[in-house]
Each structure stands twice: as structure tokens, then as C-alpha cells.
Design a protein around this motif. Structure first.
Motif, PDB file in Angstrom:
ATOM      1  N   VAL A  68       0.865  -1.186   0.000  1.00 38.18           N
ATOM      2  CA  VAL A  68       0.000   0.000   0.000  1.00 38.18           C
ATOM      3  C   VAL A  68       0.901   1.236   0.000  1.00 38.18           C
ATOM      4  O   VAL A  68       1.549   1.533   1.002  1.00 38.18           O
ATOM      5  CB  VAL A  68      -0.935   0.030   1.228  1.00 38.18           C
ATOM      6  CG1 VAL A  68      -1.786   1.300   1.227  1.00 38.18           C
ATOM      7  CG2 VAL A  68      -1.820  -1.201   1.247  1.00 38.18           C
ATOM      8  N   PRO A  69       0.976   1.961  -1.121  1.00 41.45           N
ATOM      9  CA  PRO A  69       1.769   3.199  -1.124  1.00 41.45           C
ATOM     10  C   PRO A  69       1.027   4.284  -0.337  1.00 41.45           C
ATOM     11  O   PRO A  69      -0.196   4.356  -0.384  1.00 41.45           O
ATOM     12  CB  PRO A  69       1.843   3.593  -2.601  1.00 41.45           C
ATOM     13  CG  PRO A  69       1.239   2.467  -3.380  1.00 41.45           C
ATOM     14  CD  PRO A  69       0.365   1.713  -2.441  1.00 41.45           C
ATOM     15  N   GLN A  70       1.768   5.110   0.355  1.00 36.49           N
ATOM     16  CA  GLN A  70       1.135   6.213   1.088  1.00 36.49           C
ATOM     17  C   GLN A  70       1.982   7.476   0.974  1.00 36.49           C
ATOM     18  O   GLN A  70       3.197   7.444   1.079  1.00 36.49           O
ATOM     19  CB  GLN A  70       0.958   5.854   2.567  1.00 36.49           C
ATOM     20  CG  GLN A  70       0.076   6.844   3.311  1.00 36.49           C
ATOM     21  CD  GLN A  70      -0.153   6.469   4.770  1.00 36.49           C
ATOM     22  OE1 GLN A  70       0.606   6.878   5.635  1.00 36.49           O
ATOM     23  NE2 GLN A  70      -1.188   5.680   5.022  1.00 36.49           N
ATOM     24  N   GLY A  71       1.277   8.595   0.717  1.00 41.27           N
ATOM     25  CA  GLY A  71       1.919   9.906   0.709  1.00 41.27           C
ATOM     26  C   GLY A  71       1.595  10.618   2.010  1.00 41.27           C
ATOM     27  O   GLY A  71       1.952  10.174   3.099  1.00 41.27           O
ATOM     28  N   GLY A  72       0.850  11.705   1.898  1.00 40.36           N
ATOM     29  CA  GLY A  72       0.525  12.504   3.086  1.00 40.36           C
ATOM     30  C   GLY A  72      -0.667  11.975   3.865  1.00 40.36           C
ATOM     31  O   GLY A  72      -1.029  12.515   4.904  1.00 40.36           O
ATOM     32  N   ASN A  73      -1.306  10.915   3.351  1.00 40.11           N
ATOM     33  CA  ASN A  73      -2.455  10.287   4.023  1.00 40.11           C
ATOM     34  C   ASN A  73      -3.595  11.278   4.256  1.00 40.11           C
ATOM     35  O   ASN A  73      -4.185  11.310   5.334  1.00 40.11           O
ATOM     36  CB  ASN A  73      -2.014   9.644   5.352  1.00 40.11           C
ATOM     37  CG  ASN A  73      -3.051   8.668   5.896  1.00 40.11           C
ATOM     38  OD1 ASN A  73      -3.951   8.234   5.162  1.00 40.11           O
ATOM     39  ND2 ASN A  73      -2.950   8.342   7.164  1.00 40.11           N
ATOM     40  N   THR A  74      -3.893  12.074   3.241  1.00 36.60           N
ATOM     41  CA  THR A  74      -5.032  12.999   3.342  1.00 36.60           C
ATOM     42  C   THR A  74      -6.220  12.538   2.497  1.00 36.60           C
ATOM     43  O   THR A  74      -7.178  13.289   2.301  1.00 36.60           O
ATOM     44  CB  THR A  74      -4.640  14.433   2.896  1.00 36.60           C
ATOM     45  OG1 THR A  74      -4.299  14.402   1.509  1.00 36.60           O
ATOM     46  CG2 THR A  74      -3.476  14.980   3.705  1.00 36.60           C
ATOM     47  N   SER A  75      -6.157  11.305   2.009  1.00 42.41           N
ATOM     48  CA  SER A  75      -7.248  10.782   1.163  1.00 42.41           C
ATOM     49  C   SER A  75      -8.586  10.858   1.884  1.00 42.41           C
ATOM     50  O   SER A  75      -8.673  10.592   3.083  1.00 42.41           O
ATOM     51  CB  SER A  75      -6.957   9.329   0.794  1.00 42.41           C
ATOM     52  OG  SER A  75      -8.109   8.727   0.251  1.00 42.41           O
TER      53      SER A  75
HETATM   54  P1  FAD Z   1      -2.525   9.717   0.233  1.00 42.00           P
HETATM   55  O1  FAD Z   1      -3.786  10.059   0.940  1.00 42.00           O
HETATM   56  O2  FAD Z   1      -1.386   9.265   1.061  1.00 42.00           O
HETATM   57  O3  FAD Z   1      -2.816   8.648  -0.891  1.00 42.00           O
HETATM   58  C1  FAD Z   1      -3.860   8.800  -1.807  1.00 42.00           C
HETATM   59  C2  FAD Z   1      -3.795   7.674  -2.846  1.00 42.00           C
HETATM   60  O4  FAD Z   1      -2.607   7.803  -3.606  1.00 42.00           O
HETATM   61  C3  FAD Z   1      -3.734   6.283  -2.251  1.00 42.00           C
HETATM   62  O5  FAD Z   1      -4.376   5.410  -3.130  1.00 42.00           O
HETATM   63  C4  FAD Z   1      -2.265   5.957  -2.217  1.00 42.00           C
HETATM   64  O6  FAD Z   1      -2.014   4.560  -2.266  1.00 42.00           O
HETATM   65  C5  FAD Z   1      -1.775   6.647  -3.469  1.00 42.00           C
HETATM   66  N1  FAD Z   1      -0.399   7.117  -3.415  1.00 42.00           N
HETATM   67  C6  FAD Z   1       0.143   8.008  -2.554  1.00 42.00           C
HETATM   68  N2  FAD Z   1       1.429   8.237  -2.888  1.00 42.00           N
HETATM   69  C7  FAD Z   1       1.694   7.464  -3.971  1.00 42.00           C
HETATM   70  C8  FAD Z   1       2.843   7.262  -4.787  1.00 42.00           C
HETATM   71  N3  FAD Z   1       3.985   7.902  -4.550  1.00 42.00           N
HETATM   72  N4  FAD Z   1       2.750   6.395  -5.819  1.00 42.00           N
HETATM   73  C9  FAD Z   1       1.600   5.738  -6.078  1.00 42.00           C
HETATM   74  N5  FAD Z   1       0.489   5.892  -5.339  1.00 42.00           N
HETATM   75  C10 FAD Z   1       0.544   6.746  -4.311  1.00 42.00           C
HETATM   76  N6  FAD Z   1      -8.256  16.641  -3.241  1.00 42.00           N
HETATM   77  C11 FAD Z   1      -8.431  17.326  -4.379  1.00 42.00           C
HETATM   78  O7  FAD Z   1      -8.220  16.758  -5.451  1.00 42.00           O
HETATM   79  N7  FAD Z   1      -8.829  18.640  -4.382  1.00 42.00           N
HETATM   80  C12 FAD Z   1      -9.051  19.313  -3.235  1.00 42.00           C
HETATM   81  O8  FAD Z   1      -9.410  20.478  -3.268  1.00 42.00           O
HETATM   82  C13 FAD Z   1      -8.866  18.624  -2.007  1.00 42.00           C
HETATM   83  N8  FAD Z   1      -9.035  19.252  -0.837  1.00 42.00           N
HETATM   84  C14 FAD Z   1      -8.788  18.590   0.322  1.00 42.00           C
HETATM   85  C15 FAD Z   1      -8.897  19.276   1.531  1.00 42.00           C
HETATM   86  C16 FAD Z   1      -8.611  18.645   2.734  1.00 42.00           C
HETATM   87  C17 FAD Z   1      -8.734  19.412   4.020  1.00 42.00           C
HETATM   88  C18 FAD Z   1      -8.190  17.291   2.730  1.00 42.00           C
HETATM   89  C19 FAD Z   1      -7.848  16.575   4.007  1.00 42.00           C
HETATM   90  C20 FAD Z   1      -8.094  16.594   1.536  1.00 42.00           C
HETATM   91  C21 FAD Z   1      -8.391  17.232   0.332  1.00 42.00           C
HETATM   92  N9  FAD Z   1      -8.277  16.572  -0.893  1.00 42.00           N
HETATM   93  C22 FAD Z   1      -8.458  17.253  -2.061  1.00 42.00           C
HETATM   94  C23 FAD Z   1      -7.972  15.118  -0.920  1.00 42.00           C
HETATM   95  C24 FAD Z   1      -6.468  14.792  -0.837  1.00 42.00           C
HETATM   96  O9  FAD Z   1      -5.752  15.823  -0.245  1.00 42.00           O
HETATM   97  C25 FAD Z   1      -5.913  14.523  -2.212  1.00 42.00           C
HETATM   98  O10 FAD Z   1      -6.486  13.335  -2.697  1.00 42.00           O
HETATM   99  C26 FAD Z   1      -4.391  14.394  -2.263  1.00 42.00           C
HETATM  100  O11 FAD Z   1      -3.991  14.436  -3.601  1.00 42.00           O
HETATM  101  C27 FAD Z   1      -3.861  13.127  -1.621  1.00 42.00           C
HETATM  102  O12 FAD Z   1      -2.454  13.258  -1.443  1.00 42.00           O
HETATM  103  P2  FAD Z   1      -1.708  12.441  -0.292  1.00 42.00           P
HETATM  104  O13 FAD Z   1      -0.255  12.648  -0.445  1.00 42.00           O
HETATM  105  O14 FAD Z   1      -2.263  12.770   1.037  1.00 42.00           O
HETATM  106  O15 FAD Z   1      -2.062  10.959  -0.690  1.00 42.00           O
END
Ligand code: FAD
Length: 469
Positions: A68-75
Motif C-alpha cells: 500500500v503506497p502512502q503519501g501525506g495520508n489525506t485521502s
Molecule cells: P494519500 O492520501 O497518502 O494517498 C492517496 C492515494 O494515492 C492512495 O491510493 C495511495 O495509495 C496513493 N499514493 C500516494 N502516494 C503514492 C505514490 N507515490 N505512488 C503511487 N500511489 C501513491 N483533493 C483534491 O483533489 N482537491 C481538493 O481540493 C482537495 N481538498 C482537500 C482538503 C482537505 C482538508 C483534505 C484533508 C483533503 C483534500 N483533498 C483534495 C484530498 C487529498 O488531499 C488529495 O487526494 C491528495 O492528492 C492526496 O495526497 P496524499 O499525499 O495525502 O495521498
């Protein structure tokens, strides 16, 4: 391979301190931002380079352990949380946070997947450029996660989604091979555009380790206004007029309902209403070359005409970047304010821009009829036809009863979206949350093509199982 043997093999690759197994260490990686999903993992691994990611993937493959890949975990849809079996290895990209290169003349930046979005924006700005991807989670989401979810945000209207902002990718494939597609080209017609497969694939096809992203000239001038309007139909009409008047200088056009603003005013410290009560609000931003004052005056002239024509009830134009920031905070805090308010049912939908008003009218009437008193928290990117269409329970309602109604609420909302030619996930993706739901709305042909791609790249189903498909 025994679990202990895999953990030892991973420790040999990344160093023992980068393999987390203790509950206290792994807990932050195993629960999601909304508090809706909890998972379990054999361990959390934090590789520091592409070679280490590739070796980790190969070791997991040999042991038959899902990844399970994870970035900032804001999904928002449980996409980065493993299931409860505890078999998966969670690969956190956080340590891969280098800016590899900025090529100002080519207007590109090459970054590692674990770069926090805000750091990418700042690195671009230091080079006199703009990286326009911008969302409320930008202080913690990572570029790998942004690309894996094809993130949108508040400037899609002008600059496009993450997909449009990406020129090249480096990806570790499910068999541990590294694909170096880090090309900074705006034109390249040498076959299939493979990077697009990984963008939006939610970690189900491979691990993105680095990307070449597009940069733009840093706008010198910005003008921001908050408008009080009577309906979403008016918002769509104003959008058209703003586009006609300002062209690509119109960078953002965000709709906020009175219920959404009410939650912000109630739950976010220091938030103040910019105007008197109004059923709907529109946050408008222009940006471009020139001077702030000149752009502000053009916007003020536009708004004066709109006021005279009775199109808007009132408006305030920010007179400083601090005031603009305060207006943006109101818009950006809606998710947080709703989280503080309690449980919510979230929809992240898109319809053709022309049908936004119709969607809100139909879905609002259907939900109020089925669940009297339900609070509809609608806000979002009207310029992209994308609304966060969330529900909070009626003031006097029970959490448990409200959450139990989620499938029926989804049905009402998603059926109307589908009927209007829309999408049930405009930004957040499918993850675990909408995995079954997409089966209802995507055709068999489309699902078969998606399964064929998955089968071709990840025949053993090792990458982020249980997500999307
Ligand atoms: P994660 O939550 O860690 O992962 C999301 C998905 O990407 C998972 O399936 C994971 O397995 C995969 N993943 C992560 N890193 C990798 C990698 N390096 N390679 C392959 N797969 C990977 N989203 C929007 O699109 N627009 C918005 O306006 C928006 N607003 C938000 C506001 C808030 C307050 C919050 C909490 C979230 C918001 N989001 C928004 C949702 C979220 O922030 C996005 O989906 C963001 O792009 C996820 O990035 P992350 O690094 O947290 O990914």
C-alpha cells in the motif's frame, strides 16, 4: 517467506530504523484523515531512494506481501489505508522529498514523490515561477499522492488538474522494475502516453517515485472578491460573464453555500462573515501580469455593473493580501469545520457546469424529502462543475442513524449525478469508499478495460489491493 524474514529483508534494504512495526509507530499511518478507516500492516517501510523502493517492491513480491503506497495520508476515500488482515507492507514515500531540479527556461521542476505540495510551490516561487496545484491539504499532502489521485483544487479552472500539470514520471512497477519516464517535453508523440495510466490510479499500478511538473510565470497581480448571490444558477451565469470579461485571468471561482459558511463561522476560531447573510457566496480570484491596484479596479468595475444589474446582492474586494487570505480561509476551512461539527456523508461530484444549478435543485429537494432537516454542505469548484456535496445530520439527529442512511443518501445523489451526465468522483478518487459504487455507473466495457490494464501491469494484484477495482 515468514513475516519475520520479510521484515529482516526490508530492514536490510532501508535500514532497521526505517521499518516500523511497533503499534505506537505505525498507528498514524493506519488511520485516515476523516477517522473513517483503520487498517493493519505487517510493517511501515520508509525508503529513501528509488533504488530502495524498487528493492522493497521486489522483496514484497518474493514474499507475496501486498503493498500500500502512502503519501501525506489525506485521502478522503480510504485509498491509502490497508485492509485489516495485517498482511500488507505500507510504503511511505515521506523520506523521498528532494527537489531534484528546477529548469526555469523549460518551465519545469523535477521532484521526488514525497515532496509536500507546499514545498513544491515554494521551490517554484524561489525560482520566480508558479506551480499552480493548490488545495486545502497542501501543507501535508505529497506530490506522489496528488498525482496518484489526479488532484484538482482551486486553480483547475485556469491551469488544469494534476494530470495536465505533469510532463514526466518515474515509477517503480509491481515487479520492481523502474520506468524512467522523467521527460520534460511538451510534445512527445512516440506511442501511448503511459504516464497517464499512473496518474489517478491510486497506487494500484505502481509506485510513483518522481515527476517532472509544469511551471508557469508567477502572477504579479491578484484580485480577490467575495460575492453574495441568490443561487447557484446565478453563480454559473456570473462565471460565464467573468470568463468573457477576464479570460484566463480568472483563476478561481468557488461556490460556498450559507450552511457551509455557517459551519465555518461556528467552528473555526477567528472566522468572520465578510458580508450579510446570503443563500450562496462566490469567491472569485483574478491573477496575471500588471499591478494589484489595476486588476482590483477592473474587478470592482465588473462587480459594480453586476450590482446595478441586480445579479449580485453585495460584494467585497480584498484590499490587501491579508484580507484575501482571510477570504480564502473561509472557503478552505469548510472541510475542517464540517469535521469538527461531527460525522458527515461526503460526495465529490461533477456535472457539466451548465447543470450545476439543476443538480443542486434536484438533489436538495430529494434529500430534504427523504431526510427532513438534513444539512446540505455544498461548496466547491463551480468553474470545473465540481462540488463537494456533503451532508451533516439534522441538528437533533443521531450519528448512528445518519451514518446508517449513507447508502440511500448516496443512491439519491449519485443517481441524479449520473442522470445529468456527471461523475461520482471528480477529485478524491475511488479508494475503498466508492469501489462498489462505480460498478453501478461505469459501463461493463469501461470496467473491463480498467481490469485489463490492471491485469497487464499487476497480474498478481499486489499493488494497493481492494482499492478502485
Ligand atoms: P494519500 O492520501 O497518502 O494517498 C492517496 C492515494 O494515492 C492512495 O491510493 C495511495 O495509495 C496513493 N499514493 C500516494 N502516494 C503514492 C505514490 N507515490 N505512488 C503511487 N500511489 C501513491 N483533493 C483534491 O483533489 N482537491 C481538493 O481540493 C482537495 N481538498 C482537500 C482538503 C482537505 C482538508 C483534505 C484533508 C483533503 C483534500 N483533498 C483534495 C484530498 C487529498 O488531499 C488529495 O487526494 C491528495 O492528492 C492526496 O495526497 P496524499 O499525499 O495525502 O495521498
Amino acid at each position: 517467506m515468514e513475516d519475520g524474514t520479510l521484515i529482516e529483508a526490508l530492514a536490510a534494504i532501508v535500514g532497521p530504523e526505517q521499518v516500523l512495526t511497533a503499534d505506537g509507530d505505525t498507528a498514524p499511518y493506519l488511520g485516515d484523515w476523516r477517522g473513517r478507516y483503520r487498517g493493519a500492516a505487517l510493517c511501515v517501510v520508509r525508503p529513501g531512494s528509488t533504488a530502495e523502493v524498487a528493492a522493497v517492491v521486489r522483496a514484497c513480491g518474493a514474499a507475496g506481501a501486498p503493498i500500500v503506497p502512502q503519501g501525506g495520508n489525506t485521502s478522503h476515500c480510504g485509498a491509502s489505508i490497508p485492509d485489516l488482515t495485517g498482511r500488507a507492507v505500507l510504503v511511505s514515500l515521506s523520506r523521498m522529498n528532494a527537489i531534484r531540479a528546477v529548469d526555469a527556461a523549460n518551465n519545469t521542476i523535477t521532484v521526488e514523490a514525497g515532496c509536500v505540495l507546499q514545498n513544491v510551490q515554494e521551490a517554484a516561487e524561489a525560482a520566480g515561477r508558479l506551480f499552480p496545484l493548490s488545495l486545502a491539504a497542501e501543507g501535508s499532502c505529497q506530490i506522489g499522492g496528488n498525482l496518484a489521485t489526479n488532484a484538482g483544487g482551486v486553480q483547475v479552472l485556469r491551469y488544469g488538474n494534476a494530470r495536465e500539470l505533469t510532463l514526466g514520471l518515474e515509477v517503480v512497477l509491481p515487479d520492481g522494475e523502474v520506468w524512467d519516464g522523467l521527460r520534460g517535453l511538451r510534445k512527445d508523440n512516440t506511442g501511448y502516453d503511459l504516464k497517464q495510466l499512473f496518474i489517478g490510479s491510486e497506487g494500484t499500478l505502481g509506485i510513483i517515485t518522481a515527476a517532472v511538473l509544469k511551471l508557469f510565470p508567477l502572477p504579479r497581480a491578484t484580485a480577490t472578491a467575495w460575492l453574495a448571490i441568490d443561487s447557484a444558477h446565478t453563480a454559473v451565469r456570473l462565471l460565464s460573464e467573468l470568463q468573457a470579461a477576464f479570460g484566463t485571468a480568472l483563476t478561481a471561482c468557488e461556490l460556498v453555500s450559507d450552511v457551509s459558511l455557517g459551519l465555518v463561522l461556528k467552528n473555526i476560531r477567528g472566522a468572520r462573515a465578510p458580508l450579510a447573510d446570503s443563500p450562496w457566496h462566490l469567491l472569485v480570484e483574478l491573477s496575471g501580469p500588471g499591478e494589484d491596484a489595476a486588476l482590483r479596479e477592473s474587478l470592482e468595475r465588473f462587480l459594480e455593473s453586476a450590482l446595478e444589474a441586480g445579479e449580485i446582492a453585495d460584494a467585497v474586494v480584498a484590499q490587501s493580501s491579508e484580507q484575501a487570505g482571510q477570504l480564502w480561509t473561509l472557503r478552505e476551512s469548510v472541510s475542517e469545520a464540517q469535521k469538527i461539527e461531527g460525522v458527515s456523508i461526503k460526495h465529490d461530484i461533477s456535472v457539466p457546469v451548465s447543470r450545476i444549478g439543476e443538480f443542486l435543485d434536484r438533489a436538495g429537494a430529494a434529500l430534504q424529502a427523504a431526510y427532513p432537516g438534513i444539512r446540505i454542505v455544498a461548496f466547491g469548484h463551480v468553474g470545473d462543475g465540481n462540488l463537494h456535496y456533503n451532508q451533516s445530520k439534522p441538528e437533533a439527529g443521531e450519528n448512528a442513524a445518519f451514518i446508517a442512511a449513507q447508502p440511500q443518501v448516496n443512491r439519491i445523489v449519485h443517481d441524479i449525478v449520473h442522470d445529468l451526465g456527471g461523475s461520482i468522483s471528480a477529485e478524491h478518487g475511488i479508494g475503498q469508499l466508492k469501489r462498489e459504487e462505480i460498478l453501478r455507473y461505469k459501463s461493463r466495457v469501461e470496467m473491463d478495460m480498467m481490469r485489463a490494464v490492471k491485469q497487464a501491469l499487476d497480474p498478481r494484484g499486489m499493488m494497493n489491493p481492494g482499492k478502485v477495482l
